[in-house]
Scaffold this motif. Structure first.
Motif, PDB file in Angstrom:
ATOM      1  N   PRO A   1       0.805  -1.230   0.000  1.00  0.00           N
ATOM      2  CA  PRO A   1       0.000   0.000   0.000  1.00  0.00           C
ATOM      3  C   PRO A   1       0.841   1.284   0.000  1.00  0.00           C
ATOM      4  O   PRO A   1       0.476   2.254  -0.656  1.00  0.00           O
ATOM      5  CB  PRO A   1      -0.818  -0.102   1.295  1.00  0.00           C
ATOM      6  N   PHE A   2       1.969   1.290   0.715  1.00  0.00           N
ATOM      7  CA  PHE A   2       2.870   2.461   0.698  1.00  0.00           C
ATOM      8  C   PHE A   2       3.183   2.870  -0.725  1.00  0.00           C
ATOM      9  O   PHE A   2       3.027   4.006  -1.130  1.00  0.00           O
ATOM     10  CB  PHE A   2       4.229   2.087   1.310  1.00  0.00           C
ATOM     11  N   TYR A   3       3.703   1.887  -1.466  1.00  0.00           N
ATOM     12  CA  TYR A   3       4.224   2.212  -2.796  1.00  0.00           C
ATOM     13  C   TYR A   3       3.102   2.403  -3.810  1.00  0.00           C
ATOM     14  O   TYR A   3       3.247   3.175  -4.747  1.00  0.00           O
ATOM     15  CB  TYR A   3       5.222   1.139  -3.239  1.00  0.00           C
ATOM     16  N   ALA A   4       1.995   1.704  -3.590  1.00  0.00           N
ATOM     17  CA  ALA A   4       0.864   1.864  -4.509  1.00  0.00           C
ATOM     18  C   ALA A   4       0.238   3.247  -4.374  1.00  0.00           C
ATOM     19  O   ALA A   4      -0.554   3.663  -5.207  1.00  0.00           O
ATOM     20  CB  ALA A   4      -0.188   0.789  -4.262  1.00  0.00           C
ATOM     21  N   HIS A   5       0.619   3.960  -3.335  1.00  0.00           N
ATOM     22  CA  HIS A   5       0.101   5.314  -3.117  1.00  0.00           C
ATOM     23  C   HIS A   5       0.765   6.342  -4.035  1.00  0.00           C
ATOM     24  O   HIS A   5       0.249   7.441  -4.204  1.00  0.00           O
ATOM     25  CB  HIS A   5       0.351   5.689  -1.643  1.00  0.00           C
ATOM     26  N   ILE A   6       1.881   5.981  -4.645  1.00  0.00           N
ATOM     27  CA  ILE A   6       2.748   6.983  -5.272  1.00  0.00           C
ATOM     28  C   ILE A   6       2.548   7.088  -6.789  1.00  0.00           C
ATOM     29  O   ILE A   6       2.903   6.163  -7.530  1.00  0.00           O
ATOM     30  CB  ILE A   6       4.241   6.635  -5.030  1.00  0.00           C
ATOM     31  N   PRO A   7       2.035   8.227  -7.281  1.00  0.00           N
ATOM     32  CA  PRO A   7       1.962   8.421  -8.729  1.00  0.00           C
ATOM     33  C   PRO A   7       3.362   8.404  -9.334  1.00  0.00           C
ATOM     34  O   PRO A   7       4.297   8.946  -8.742  1.00  0.00           O
ATOM     35  CB  PRO A   7       1.348   9.817  -8.882  1.00  0.00           C
ATOM     36  N   GLY A   8       3.487   7.774 -10.475  1.00  0.00           N
ATOM     37  CA  GLY A   8       4.798   7.701 -11.126  1.00  0.00           C
ATOM     38  C   GLY A   8       5.410   6.321 -11.014  1.00  0.00           C
ATOM     39  O   GLY A   8       6.285   5.962 -11.790  1.00  0.00           O
ATOM     40  N   LEU A   9       4.951   5.528 -10.031  1.00  0.00           N
ATOM     41  CA  LEU A   9       5.449   4.159  -9.890  1.00  0.00           C
ATOM     42  C   LEU A   9       4.452   3.178 -10.487  1.00  0.00           C
ATOM     43  O   LEU A   9       3.246   3.429 -10.465  1.00  0.00           O
ATOM     44  CB  LEU A   9       5.641   3.792  -8.412  1.00  0.00           C
ATOM     45  N   ILE A  10       4.981   2.065 -10.996  1.00  0.00           N
ATOM     46  CA  ILE A  10       4.129   0.932 -11.353  1.00  0.00           C
ATOM     47  C   ILE A  10       4.424  -0.147 -10.310  1.00  0.00           C
ATOM     48  O   ILE A  10       5.588  -0.491 -10.087  1.00  0.00           O
ATOM     49  CB  ILE A  10       4.444   0.434 -12.777  1.00  0.00           C
ATOM     50  N   VAL A  11       3.385  -0.617  -9.652  1.00  0.00           N
ATOM     51  CA  VAL A  11       3.593  -1.563  -8.553  1.00  0.00           C
ATOM     52  C   VAL A  11       2.948  -2.900  -8.903  1.00  0.00           C
ATOM     53  O   VAL A  11       1.734  -2.976  -9.106  1.00  0.00           O
ATOM     54  CB  VAL A  11       3.006  -1.006  -7.233  1.00  0.00           C
ATOM     55  N   LEU A  12       3.786  -3.924  -8.997  1.00  0.00           N
ATOM     56  CA  LEU A  12       3.311  -5.242  -9.405  1.00  0.00           C
ATOM     57  C   LEU A  12       3.464  -6.235  -8.261  1.00  0.00           C
ATOM     58  O   LEU A  12       4.430  -6.196  -7.508  1.00  0.00           O
ATOM     59  CB  LEU A  12       4.119  -5.744 -10.609  1.00  0.00           C
ATOM     60  N   SER A  13       2.503  -7.124  -8.163  1.00  0.00           N
ATOM     61  CA  SER A  13       2.529  -8.158  -7.143  1.00  0.00           C
ATOM     62  C   SER A  13       2.602  -9.514  -7.841  1.00  0.00           C
ATOM     63  O   SER A  13       1.742  -9.849  -8.661  1.00  0.00           O
ATOM     64  CB  SER A  13       1.248  -8.043  -6.309  1.00  0.00           C
ATOM     65  N   VAL A  14       3.658 -10.261  -7.525  1.00  0.00           N
ATOM     66  CA  VAL A  14       3.918 -11.518  -8.228  1.00  0.00           C
ATOM     67  C   VAL A  14       3.330 -12.670  -7.410  1.00  0.00           C
ATOM     68  O   VAL A  14       4.013 -13.308  -6.624  1.00  0.00           O
ATOM     69  CB  VAL A  14       5.437 -11.716  -8.436  1.00  0.00           C
ATOM     70  N   GLY A  15       2.032 -12.919  -7.607  1.00  0.00           N
ATOM     71  CA  GLY A  15       1.334 -13.875  -6.758  1.00  0.00           C
ATOM     72  C   GLY A  15       1.282 -15.295  -7.289  1.00  0.00           C
ATOM     73  O   GLY A  15       0.818 -16.198  -6.596  1.00  0.00           O
ATOM     74  N   THR A  16       1.729 -15.495  -8.537  1.00  0.00           N
ATOM     75  CA  THR A  16       1.634 -16.835  -9.131  1.00  0.00           C
ATOM     76  C   THR A  16       2.951 -17.224  -9.797  1.00  0.00           C
ATOM     77  O   THR A  16       3.806 -16.375 -10.048  1.00  0.00           O
ATOM     78  CB  THR A  16       0.547 -16.876 -10.231  1.00  0.00           C
ATOM     79  N   HIS A  17       3.083 -18.502 -10.102  1.00  0.00           N
ATOM     80  CA  HIS A  17       4.288 -18.990 -10.775  1.00  0.00           C
ATOM     81  C   HIS A  17       4.388 -18.455 -12.200  1.00  0.00           C
ATOM     82  O   HIS A  17       5.482 -18.178 -12.688  1.00  0.00           O
ATOM     83  CB  HIS A  17       4.291 -20.523 -10.779  1.00  0.00           C
ATOM     84  N   GLU A  18       3.242 -18.312 -12.853  1.00  0.00           N
ATOM     85  CA  GLU A  18       3.248 -17.751 -14.211  1.00  0.00           C
ATOM     86  C   GLU A  18       3.859 -16.349 -14.194  1.00  0.00           C
ATOM     87  O   GLU A  18       4.713 -16.020 -15.020  1.00  0.00           O
ATOM     88  CB  GLU A  18       1.818 -17.660 -14.793  1.00  0.00           C
ATOM     89  N   ASP A  19       3.401 -15.555 -13.225  1.00  0.00           N
ATOM     90  CA  ASP A  19       3.926 -14.190 -13.161  1.00  0.00           C
ATOM     91  C   ASP A  19       5.383 -14.162 -12.708  1.00  0.00           C
ATOM     92  O   ASP A  19       6.157 -13.313 -13.142  1.00  0.00           O
ATOM     93  CB  ASP A  19       3.051 -13.323 -12.248  1.00  0.00           C
ATOM     94  N   ALA A  20       5.751 -15.091 -11.834  1.00  0.00           N
ATOM     95  CA  ALA A  20       7.154 -15.163 -11.415  1.00  0.00           C
ATOM     96  C   ALA A  20       8.044 -15.413 -12.630  1.00  0.00           C
ATOM     97  O   ALA A  20       9.137 -14.886 -12.742  1.00  0.00           O
ATOM     98  CB  ALA A  20       7.339 -16.271 -10.382  1.00  0.00           C
ATOM     99  N   ARG A  21       7.534 -16.181 -13.566  1.00  0.00           N
ATOM    100  CA  ARG A  21       8.299 -16.517 -14.764  1.00  0.00           C
ATOM    101  C   ARG A  21       8.273 -15.389 -15.797  1.00  0.00           C
ATOM    102  O   ARG A  21       9.263 -15.126 -16.460  1.00  0.00           O
ATOM    103  CB  ARG A  21       7.729 -17.805 -15.385  1.00  0.00           C
ATOM    104  N   SER A  22       7.134 -14.714 -15.931  1.00  0.00           N
ATOM    105  CA  SER A  22       6.977 -13.857 -17.115  1.00  0.00           C
ATOM    106  C   SER A  22       6.791 -12.362 -16.839  1.00  0.00           C
ATOM    107  O   SER A  22       6.841 -11.551 -17.753  1.00  0.00           O
ATOM    108  CB  SER A  22       5.774 -14.346 -17.939  1.00  0.00           C
TER     109      SER A  22
END
Lengths: 332, 315
Positions: free
Chosen positions: A141-162
């Protein structure tokens, strides 16, 4: 179709490692920099073998100075490189917060569009293993508050890979939250994954009775909960937000228009969290599609305690999700 | 140095001085707002350092940066327009006095609250090294950065990686109101053993010599250098500062070491300039500053619909 698709059984750690190798192979401007990423092979062994394969120029161990090497990453990114910075865990990112918030996120704007910071910051994240209050943070939530950043959450193995590949195509700074609790978990994924989106949430399980919106370590917990709920005739849809900033509102609003019920699940503390934001967006733009009020399962508002039973109780678990869903559907 | 270069450098110092005097005046008229940190008194440092750099080198500055920007050759028109917050400002009006950027001049202005620039400079130099660009990253900072861990981190990384950074510490003796003697064990910061060299920052010729030597050393070794320029700001910390921390007498004493008359004397002695030519310079500069002011006045404001532009790259 499915039978033609080659798959691999892979741990989350191996998936991250493959993603990094691919990034380094594809683009000479890419280099990895962080504490213990080289000789040690990564604090969590994610970058194991990369030093041997790519050499010291591209796999750079740095001293313990988060503000310093994140700043250096910003500088290198502005000067035409594609640095991937690993902050060992998100807890230590606080030392680099000035660089991330004041510099990486603002430079394009402050320069009137003259500068770009195509920087990747990967951070080990998540709660578990009894690490105590200072090493168990959910700072999404801290970082998702900030305009200018893209904040990604890697919740799955597919995303961990790609996800890393997609993040590297971004001209703007990207923060990747990786989850250390998932590292040893093995899953079957497609060998050739399509290019990941870093703009869209993903419906991981379709359902008609309720939408469970989550991210991070909430994803597999919610999927497991949904599988159990199916055995008692409850058909839950599970959405992995994936992109915490900018939020993909369209995907979860469409889901709610179908299910009319929503439970938001996250590890972060309830107040001023990702779920607060999602809930507010639903209120603003999806209110008339709701049959029941939005419900949330969040981290209990306490510094994460050391004892295992308290730690476990401090964040939502599979059974909490099952109970909450049943309660919302009056199926106690 | 020859006559031609001497005149150019005097012109640059005078331009900074008069530009900032005008900026202070415009601030009192509420044409310029926000923080305004004046460089008056420190001109020899900016001009002396900048003449040692080439167009390929990159400059990172501080929040007291108008002097650096002007000495780098950025048009006074776009700097003034920036301070007016207008669309034709060098940062499109989005930055203001503290955030002047001109990518075409490799001028990265002030990227940070304080000290953050130091490691950014190191990263840019790391990129240069990787790309074999053979250029220098020049990073100005102030003596109050030295107490911070960011300073230590950047010095360590620059030395460890052997990257071409010229760190220029402008020691003007005061952080905001706190004097150096209250925050460091010695007033002469070079005694801390952090610097490659230290120089009288009020003396342009000495700054030039030190800067040229530092640049040469960086180019031949690829390693970083830290140069301390001992200087003094004649004006308040910012326009909000009532200067209770120093005696007027002290400021007057320092003004006797004003870098501009010092250098004028040198040029006169060399017979590279005459008194009347100096007067001619002043009038040329006056016209230039008036032009900058008119430019800023006439420049448009960013339309409100553009408010959220430049947060993310438009693809």
């Amino acid at each position: 179709m499915k039978s033609n698709m080659a798959t691999q059984s892979i741990t989350y750690r191996e998936a991250l490692n493959q993603g990094l190798r691919e990034a380094l192979q594809n683009d000479k401007r890419v280099f990895l920099m962080g504490e213990d990423v080289g000789r040690y092979g990564g604090a969590f062994a994610v970058s194991k073998g990369l030093l041997q394969e790519f050499g010291e120029e591209r796999i750079m161990d740095v001293p313990l100075l988060e503000a310093g090497f994140v700043g250096a990453g910003i500088g290198a990114a502005m000067a035409g490189m594609k640095p991937i910075i690993e902050i060992m865990t998100v807890n230590f990112s606080l030392f680099a917060m000035d660089q991330i918030v004041n510099n990486a996120a603002t430079l394009q704007h402050m320069s009137g569009g003259q500068l770009n910071v195509p920087l990747i910051i990967r951070m080990g994240s998540g709660i578990g293993r009894q690490l105590g209050a200072q090493h168990s943070h959910s700072w999404e939530p801290f970082y998702a508050h900030i305009p200018g950043l893209i904040v990604l959450s890697v919740g799955t193995h597919e995303d961990a890979r790609s996800m890393l590949y997609a993040a590297l195509q971004s001209p703007d700074p990207v923060l990747l939250f990786e989850y250390t609790m998932l590292l040893n978990l093995e899953k079957e994924i497609a060998t050739d994954l399509p290019i990941a989106s870093i703009a869209k949430a993903k419906v991981l399980r379709e359902g008609k009775d309720i939408s469970i919106i989550t991210y991070g370590t909430g994803v597999y917990k919610s999927l497991e909960a949904a599988a159990e709920l199916a055995t008692v005739g409850i058909d839950a849809e599970v959405i992995d937000l994936r992109v915490l900033r900018p939020l993909d509102e369209a995907t979860f609003l469409a889901s709610i228009a179908k299910t009319h019920r929503v439970l938001i699940v996250e590890d972060a503390w309830r107040s001023v969290s990702i779920s607060s934001e999602v809930s507010a967006r639903i209120m603003e733009n999806g209110f008339y599609n709701l049959n029941t009020p939005v419900q949330r399962l969040c981290g209990i508002e306490v510094p994460i305690p050391y004892p295992a039973h308290l730690e476990e109780a401090a964040i939502p678990q599979k059974n909490d999700i099952i109970s909450a869903v049943k309660k919302m559907l009056y199926r106690n | 140095m020859d006559a031609k270069k001497g005149l150019l450098l005097l012109y640059q110092m005078l331009l900074i001085r008069r530009f900032e005097e005008k900026a202070a005046e415009l601030y009192t008229k509420a044409k310029i707002r926000g923080f305004l940190h004046l460089y008056i008194g420190e001109e020899a440092t900016a001009v002396g350092i900048m003449q040692a750099l080439t167009d390929n080198d990159t400059v990172l500055s501080t929040y007291r940066e108008h002097g650096h920007a002007l000495a780098r050759g950025i048009d006074p028109d776009v700097i003034m327009a920036e301070m007016y917050g207008k669309i034709e400002g060098c940062s499109r009006g989005r930055g203001g006095s503290m955030h002047l950027f001109d990518a075409s001049k490799n001028f990265h202005g002030n990227n940070s609250v304080l000290s953050g620039n130091l490691s950014i400079a190191v990263g840019m130099a790391l990129a240069s090294k990787k790309q074999k660009k053979n250029n220098i990253i020049c990073c100005f900072f102030s003596e109050d950065d030295i107490t911070k861990c960011e300073f230590q981190e950047a010095q360590n990384l620059a030395a460890l990686w052997k990257v071409p950074v010229l760190f220029v510490c402008e020691n003007n003796l005061y952080a905001k109101g706190n004097a150096v003697r209250y925050s460091h064990t010695v007033v002469e910061l070079e005694k801390k053993g952090i610097a490659s060299s230290a120089v009288d920052g009020m003396n342009l010729i000495k700054v030039m010599q030190a800067a040229n030597a530092a640049v040469e050393k960086i180019k031949s070794t690829g390693k970083p250098c830290l140069l301390i320029c001992n200087t003094y700001r004649f004006r308040a910390y910012s326009m909000f500062d009532v200067e209770l921390y120093r005696a007027k007498k002290k400021v007057e004493e320092w003004k006797r070491r004003d870098p501009i008359p010092q250098f004028e004397q040198f040029l006169l002695q060399q017979q590279w300039i005459t008194e009347s030519e100096i007067v001619g310079f002043e009038s040329k500069i006056k016209t230039k500053i008036q032009k900058a002011l008119d430019f800023a006045e006439e420049s448009a404001r960013e339309p409100l619909e553009q408010l959220t532009k430049f947060v993310y790259t438009e693809i």
